[in-house]
Design a protein around this motif. Structure first.
Motif, PDB file in Angstrom:
ATOM      1  N   PRO A   1       0.830  -1.211   0.000  1.00 46.80           N
ATOM      2  CA  PRO A   1       0.000   0.000   0.000  1.00 46.80           C
ATOM      3  C   PRO A   1       0.863   1.260   0.000  1.00 46.80           C
ATOM      4  O   PRO A   1       1.891   1.316   0.681  1.00 46.80           O
TER       5      PRO A   1
ATOM      6  N   THR B   1      -2.545   6.502  -1.237  1.00 46.74           N
ATOM      7  CA  THR B   1      -3.841   5.837  -1.059  1.00 46.74           C
ATOM      8  C   THR B   1      -4.494   6.254   0.273  1.00 46.74           C
ATOM      9  O   THR B   1      -5.711   6.193   0.427  1.00 46.74           O
TER      10      THR B   1
ATOM     11  N   ASP C   1     -14.943  -1.997  -1.373  1.00 45.32           N
ATOM     12  CA  ASP C   1     -13.586  -1.696  -1.856  1.00 45.32           C
ATOM     13  C   ASP C   1     -13.262  -2.759  -2.902  1.00 45.32           C
ATOM     14  O   ASP C   1     -13.194  -3.949  -2.586  1.00 45.32           O
TER      15      ASP C   1
ATOM     16  N   THR D   1      -9.072  -5.170  -3.314  1.00 43.69           N
ATOM     17  CA  THR D   1      -8.646  -4.743  -1.972  1.00 43.69           C
ATOM     18  C   THR D   1      -7.177  -5.039  -1.668  1.00 43.69           C
ATOM     19  O   THR D   1      -6.595  -4.433  -0.776  1.00 43.69           O
ATOM     20  N   GLY D   2      -6.560  -5.996  -2.367  1.00 40.90           N
ATOM     21  CA  GLY D   2      -5.141  -6.308  -2.122  1.00 40.90           C
ATOM     22  C   GLY D   2      -4.905  -6.699  -0.667  1.00 40.90           C
ATOM     23  O   GLY D   2      -5.518  -7.644  -0.165  1.00 40.90           O
TER      24      GLY D   2
ATOM     25  N   ILE E   1      -7.389  -0.321   2.300  1.00 35.41           N
ATOM     26  CA  ILE E   1      -8.473   0.669   2.231  1.00 35.41           C
ATOM     27  C   ILE E   1      -9.672   0.184   3.051  1.00 35.41           C
ATOM     28  O   ILE E   1     -10.192   0.914   3.907  1.00 35.41           O
TER      29      ILE E   1
ATOM     30  N   ASP F   1     -11.522  -9.058  -4.290  1.00 34.13           N
ATOM     31  CA  ASP F   1     -10.326  -9.126  -5.130  1.00 34.13           C
ATOM     32  C   ASP F   1     -10.499 -10.320  -6.065  1.00 34.13           C
ATOM     33  O   ASP F   1     -11.213 -11.266  -5.748  1.00 34.13           O
ATOM     34  N   ILE F   2      -9.831 -10.231  -7.209  1.00 35.35           N
ATOM     35  CA  ILE F   2      -9.843 -11.357  -8.142  1.00 35.35           C
ATOM     36  C   ILE F   2      -8.911 -12.459  -7.633  1.00 35.35           C
ATOM     37  O   ILE F   2      -9.071 -13.630  -7.980  1.00 35.35           O
TER      38      ILE F   2
ATOM     39  N   GLY G   1     -13.910 -12.219  -6.866  1.00 30.98           N
ATOM     40  CA  GLY G   1     -14.533 -12.117  -8.180  1.00 30.98           C
ATOM     41  C   GLY G   1     -14.061 -10.913  -8.957  1.00 30.98           C
ATOM     42  O   GLY G   1     -13.219 -10.134  -8.492  1.00 30.98           O
ATOM     43  N   ASN G   2     -14.665 -10.769 -10.146  1.00 28.50           N
ATOM     44  CA  ASN G   2     -14.243  -9.736 -11.094  1.00 28.50           C
ATOM     45  C   ASN G   2     -14.941  -8.399 -10.797  1.00 28.50           C
ATOM     46  O   ASN G   2     -16.153  -8.276 -10.990  1.00 28.50           O
ATOM     47  N   LEU G   3     -14.186  -7.438 -10.328  1.00 27.60           N
ATOM     48  CA  LEU G   3     -14.646  -6.057 -10.102  1.00 27.60           C
ATOM     49  C   LEU G   3     -16.001  -6.031  -9.394  1.00 27.60           C
ATOM     50  O   LEU G   3     -16.104  -6.534  -8.282  1.00 27.60           O
TER      51      LEU G   3
ATOM     52  N   ASN H   1      -8.862   1.247  -5.915  1.00 30.86           N
ATOM     53  CA  ASN H   1      -7.543   1.567  -6.467  1.00 30.86           C
ATOM     54  C   ASN H   1      -7.196   0.387  -7.366  1.00 30.86           C
ATOM     55  O   ASN H   1      -6.511  -0.533  -6.956  1.00 30.86           O
ATOM     56  N   PRO H   2      -7.741   0.368  -8.585  1.00 28.44           N
ATOM     57  CA  PRO H   2      -7.566  -0.818  -9.440  1.00 28.44           C
ATOM     58  C   PRO H   2      -6.203  -0.797 -10.127  1.00 28.44           C
ATOM     59  O   PRO H   2      -5.481   0.204 -10.032  1.00 28.44           O
TER      60      PRO H   2
ATOM     61  N   ALA I   1      -1.955  -6.670 -10.004  1.00 33.40           N
ATOM     62  CA  ALA I   1      -2.200  -5.426  -9.267  1.00 33.40           C
ATOM     63  C   ALA I   1      -1.762  -4.213 -10.083  1.00 33.40           C
ATOM     64  O   ALA I   1      -2.040  -3.082  -9.700  1.00 33.40           O
TER      65      ALA I   1
END
Ligand SMILES: C[S@@+](CC[C@H](N)C(=O)[O-])C[C@H]1O[C@@H](n2cnc3c(N)ncnc32)[C@H](O)[C@@H]1O
Length: 296
Positions: A104, A108, A134, A137-138, A142, A159-160, A184-186, A201-202, A225
């Motif tokens: 991070p 951010t 969010d 999210t990584g 956030i 997150d994917i 999942g996807n977005l 924060n994509p 990422a």
């Protein structure tokens, strides 16, 4: 060409160990050699803040020598110190980081601040509780921070990457934050949910710029990422296209983006037509870094 291994001269003081390590890293062209040598020395010796400076004149403990040599040799390979230490501070709290998640960044924190500020201005019905998501999210930086800073918020994050979600879940548990995680996807994992706020924060680096990134980032942070498609804007476009999955568009949407992308992202938000106010916020270097859409 074979690189020399770092070996610490016997019977050094902690200050001398710092000087030997930083000049070794400097000689290899590693960025911020002194800061990295200090961070890794503090980590190996378990010293923080003033305790490190107080100890500088002490003898370097022999039993820590091989650990110190090992971390300096990893740093010499370009591995970010945060992955070696396994931690990065965000908004005053320690977050676990592994190579499965982006480290991070300080800018951010400004995105979190903006969401707290504008989220507070949203009008609530008596007893109503805001829901925020969010996306991407990584480490969870956030989502966990928002959950801890905005009491009463229902916080979800996605997150994917299942590996990233494992790290985010551990951070939420360790820091005592109530966050619901979905993979999942977005926006897909939130179909039917109707959040009041979306923050993301994509990945936003144009694919063709990745080869030119600093090696520490390019070779060690996760590609998922970083890579935002041909022009870096792919994830923002997909999120705009996915908005109909939600019962209603969020009242606040807040994005982090890369240098030179603010105008394009603001245009995407404007074209979606859901938000009366589009705000661009610069980071501490004066780069337009965040774009928000607000429905008053
Ligand atoms: C730039 S990192 C941001 C991480 C974290 N939010 C932060 O600010 O430190 C982007 C994150 O988005 C995730 N990601 C990439 N593509 C995704 C997708 N299609 N759907 C959901 N998450 C995605 C990556 O795995 C990564 O964790």
């Amino acid at each position: 060409m074979e690189r020399n291994e770092f070996t610490l001269t016997p019977e050094r003081s902690i200050r001398e160990a710092f000087l030997e390590a930083s000049s070794f890293l400097d000689g290899l062209g590693i960025m911020e050699p002194q800061r990295n040598a200090q961070l890794l020395l503090e980590h190996v010796l378990g010293l923080t803040g003033t305790a490190y400076y107080v100890a500088l004149g002490d003898a370097f403990p022999e039993e820590r020598r091989s650990d110190f040599e090992a971390v300096i040799n990893r740093k010499a390979e370009g591995v970010p110190a945060q992955y070696i230490i396994g931690e990065q501070e965000f908004y005053g709290r320690p977050f676990e980081v592994t190579p499965a998640v982006l480290i991070p960044r300080p800018e951010t924190e400004l995105l979190v601040e903006a969401v707290l500020k504008y989220g507070n201005q949203l009008t609530l019905q008596p007893g109503e509780k805001l829901t925020a998501v969010d996306i991407g999210t990584g480490s969870g930086a956030i989502a966990v921070t928002l959950a801890l800073e905005a009491k009463g918020l229902r916080m979800l994050a996605s997150d994917i990457s299942p590996q990233a979600l494992d790290v985010a879940r551990r951070n939420a548990a360790r820091l005592g934050a109530g966050v619901e995680f979905r993979q999942g996807n977005l926006l897909e994992p939130f179909a039917g949910l109707g959040p009041d706020m979306i923050v993301s924060n994509p990945p936003y680096i144009p694919a063709s710029d990745i080869a030119g990134l600093q090696p520490e980032v390019r070779d060690h942070e996760p590609r998922t990422a970083l890579d935002g498609g041909p022009d870096g804007l792919y994830p923002y476009r997909v999120m705009m296209d996915q908005l109909p999955l939600l019962p209603a568009p969020p009242r606040l949407i807040a994005f982090e983006l890369g240098m030179g992308q603010a105008q394009d992202v603001a245009d995407l938000l404007r074209a979606a037509g859901h938000w009366d106010e589009i705000i661009t916020i610069p980071d501490l270097a004066g780069i337009d870094r965040h774009v928000l859409g607000i429905a008053r």
